[in-house]
Design a protein around this motif. Structure first.
Motif, PDB file in Angstrom:
ATOM      1  N   LEU A   1       2.809   4.838  -2.719  1.00 39.06           N
ATOM      2  CA  LEU A   1       2.575   3.570  -2.035  1.00 39.06           C
ATOM      3  C   LEU A   1       3.500   3.434  -0.832  1.00 39.06           C
ATOM      4  O   LEU A   1       4.652   3.884  -0.882  1.00 39.06           O
ATOM      5  CB  LEU A   1       2.808   2.406  -3.004  1.00 39.06           C
ATOM      6  CG  LEU A   1       1.854   2.337  -4.196  1.00 39.06           C
ATOM      7  CD1 LEU A   1       2.316   1.259  -5.173  1.00 39.06           C
ATOM      8  CD2 LEU A   1       0.428   2.072  -3.746  1.00 39.06           C
TER       9      LEU A   1
ATOM     10  N   ALA B   1      -3.991   5.758  -3.409  1.00 39.96           N
ATOM     11  CA  ALA B   1      -3.840   4.343  -3.742  1.00 39.96           C
ATOM     12  C   ALA B   1      -3.845   3.448  -2.512  1.00 39.96           C
ATOM     13  O   ALA B   1      -4.414   2.354  -2.537  1.00 39.96           O
ATOM     14  CB  ALA B   1      -2.556   4.135  -4.547  1.00 39.96           C
ATOM     15  N   GLN B   2      -3.206   3.878  -1.435  1.00 37.80           N
ATOM     16  CA  GLN B   2      -3.188   3.051  -0.232  1.00 37.80           C
ATOM     17  C   GLN B   2      -4.601   2.830   0.295  1.00 37.80           C
ATOM     18  O   GLN B   2      -4.998   1.705   0.601  1.00 37.80           O
ATOM     19  CB  GLN B   2      -2.326   3.698   0.850  1.00 37.80           C
ATOM     20  CG  GLN B   2      -2.277   2.873   2.141  1.00 37.80           C
ATOM     21  CD  GLN B   2      -1.360   3.471   3.206  1.00 37.80           C
ATOM     22  OE1 GLN B   2      -0.679   4.469   2.962  1.00 37.80           O
ATOM     23  NE2 GLN B   2      -1.332   2.871   4.377  1.00 37.80           N
TER      24      GLN B   2
ATOM     25  N   GLY C   1       0.131  -1.255  -7.721  1.00 43.62           N
ATOM     26  CA  GLY C   1      -1.182  -1.154  -7.093  1.00 43.62           C
ATOM     27  C   GLY C   1      -2.058  -2.341  -7.434  1.00 43.62           C
ATOM     28  O   GLY C   1      -2.795  -2.858  -6.590  1.00 43.62           O
TER      29      GLY C   1
ATOM     30  N   TRP D   1       4.944  -1.917   1.832  1.00 47.32           N
ATOM     31  CA  TRP D   1       4.319  -2.799   0.850  1.00 47.32           C
ATOM     32  C   TRP D   1       5.342  -3.274  -0.181  1.00 47.32           C
ATOM     33  O   TRP D   1       5.359  -4.447  -0.557  1.00 47.32           O
ATOM     34  CB  TRP D   1       3.174  -2.085   0.153  1.00 47.32           C
ATOM     35  CG  TRP D   1       1.954  -1.898   1.002  1.00 47.32           C
ATOM     36  CD1 TRP D   1       1.805  -2.250   2.322  1.00 47.32           C
ATOM     37  CD2 TRP D   1       0.708  -1.321   0.598  1.00 47.32           C
ATOM     38  NE1 TRP D   1       0.544  -1.924   2.756  1.00 47.32           N
ATOM     39  CE2 TRP D   1      -0.149  -1.359   1.735  1.00 47.32           C
ATOM     40  CE3 TRP D   1       0.243  -0.776  -0.585  1.00 47.32           C
ATOM     41  CZ2 TRP D   1      -1.455  -0.860   1.680  1.00 47.32           C
ATOM     42  CZ3 TRP D   1      -1.060  -0.287  -0.641  1.00 47.32           C
ATOM     43  CH2 TRP D   1      -1.898  -0.327   0.485  1.00 47.32           C
TER      44      TRP D   1
ATOM     45  N   GLY E   1       3.382   2.568 -10.507  1.00 49.21           N
ATOM     46  CA  GLY E   1       2.307   2.654  -9.528  1.00 49.21           C
ATOM     47  C   GLY E   1       1.094   1.843  -9.947  1.00 49.21           C
ATOM     48  O   GLY E   1       0.465   1.179  -9.119  1.00 49.21           O
TER      49      GLY E   1
ATOM     50  N   GLY F   1      -3.146   3.746  -8.389  1.00 47.45           N
ATOM     51  CA  GLY F   1      -1.692   3.694  -8.514  1.00 47.45           C
ATOM     52  C   GLY F   1      -1.197   4.475  -9.708  1.00 47.45           C
ATOM     53  O   GLY F   1      -0.141   5.122  -9.653  1.00 47.45           O
TER      54      GLY F   1
ATOM     55  N   GLY G   1      -6.561  -0.495  -7.104  1.00 45.25           N
ATOM     56  CA  GLY G   1      -5.147  -0.182  -6.928  1.00 45.25           C
ATOM     57  C   GLY G   1      -4.476   0.209  -8.224  1.00 45.25           C
ATOM     58  O   GLY G   1      -3.600   1.089  -8.242  1.00 45.25           O
TER      59      GLY G   1
END
Length: 333
Positions: A288, A254-255, A17, A292, A13, A280, A276
């Motif tokens: 996430l 994170a998004q 990210g 993506w 992540g 993340g 990110g």
């Protein structure tokens, strides 16, 4: 690779990210948020796989792999020179990175001295998240080791910014970590006097975020004010606190953190990449959007393979530390 391992998920992540934030913020870099709205609407998609932020980060990962998770300014410099062609051919690198490269290659400056005199930028902080990964759960150690590594690029408050980011990432891996503990870690391990400029920037920007009525209000208030008289949008006294403020405004999502960074403008790729990476690491790759990962295509598989190797480094360092402590306890009993 164990895709069900919580540690692996958080490492992945953090890496994803960072790369996605870098790529999503690239088209909006140097723009105002009004220009972004007029040209793109709300940015939430991307193409490509990042810029110099990600290139330097991946070189640092190589150094960490090669050194068993114990990078120094010397060993990172060795890998810069090993990748000389990248530095010679790419037009992506900013002034401090170019200066460091030529000090190493053309003048044989010692790596620990290479950052002296370099202009302020985010060039050390933007790529430093791997130092937080290998020190997962130990933000104090992440800050200490980063101070050494980041000296390759900076000797001023920008190095403190890198320490803040590495500590935040490391704290994101700690059991029970939340946004507030991550924000505290970013400043708690910076010396009060020597890192006063970065600590002050973190405090003022985070205070503004807390006083704002959400992301759009914060963005408008921040961009309308020249905080401490700063005008240079790549100054790490801006980008590091902004990245962490956006993580707070996104409540660790994170998004949201990545999209907030990409739609902020100014040094958008770096802000979104750092936000990110931190968010993340907190939420893991599972948080996430699948779209993506699909957009990354083959790069997503490369990041998974890298995450597997970095996870092994984290475990190896933790096991070595545990063995050392047990040996001390046994011999002192």
């Amino acid at each position: 690779m164990n895709p069900n391992s919580p540690l692996f998920d958080k490492v992945l992540g953090c890496l994803l990210g960072g790369v996605i934030g870098d790529a999503m913020g690239t088209p909006t870099e140097k723009l105002s948020y009004d220009e972004i709205q007029q040209r793109f609407g709300w940015v939430q998609t991307f193409s490509g796989d990042g810029t110099d932020d990600s290139i330097l980060k991946h070189i640092l990962c190589e150094t960490l792999e090669r050194t068993g998770g114990h990078a120094t300014a010397d060993t990172w410099a060795e890998d810069w020179l090993r990748h000389s062609q990248t530095f010679l051919e790419s037009k992506l690198f900013f002034v401090p990175v170019v200066a460091t490269f030529w000090k190493l290659r053309g003048e044989q400056v010692l790596p620990r001295d290479a950052g002296a005199g370099n202009m302020a930028s985010s060039s050390s902080a933007m790529c430093i998240s791997p130092m937080g990964i290998v020190n997962a759960g130990n933000p104090r150690q992440a800050a200490l080791e980063t101070f050494e590594v980041a000296s390759l690029v900076h000797h001023n408050f920008c190095r403190d910014g890198a320490c803040a980011m590495a500590a935040a990432v490391a704290q994101a891996f700690a059991p029970g970590a939340d946004v507030e503990s991550v924000l505290r870690a970013a400043s708690d391990f910076l010396p009060e006097r020597s890192a006063g400029a970065m600590r002050a920037a973190l405090q003022s920007t985070l205070a503004m975020a807390r006083e704002s009525a959400g992301y759009e209000d914060f963005r408008a208030r921040y961009c309308s004010a020249a905080i401490d008289g700063r005008q240079h949008f790549t100054d790490s006294r801006e980008t590091v606190p902004l990245a962490l403020a956006l993580v707070w405004l996104a409540d660790g999502n994170a998004q949201k953190a990545v999209e907030y960074g990409a739609n902020f403008g100014r040094d958008a790729d770096t802000i979104a990449s750092m936000a990110g990476a931190v968010a993340g690491a907190m939420g893991g790759a599972r948080a996430l959007p699948q779209a993506w990962l699909d957009t990354l295509g083959p790069q997503a598989d490369k990041q998974r393979a890298l995450a597997d190797r970095m996870t092994q480094l984290v475990r190896a360092r933790a096991e070595a530390a545990r063995a050392a402590v047990l040996m001390v306890l046994e011999t002192s009993a």
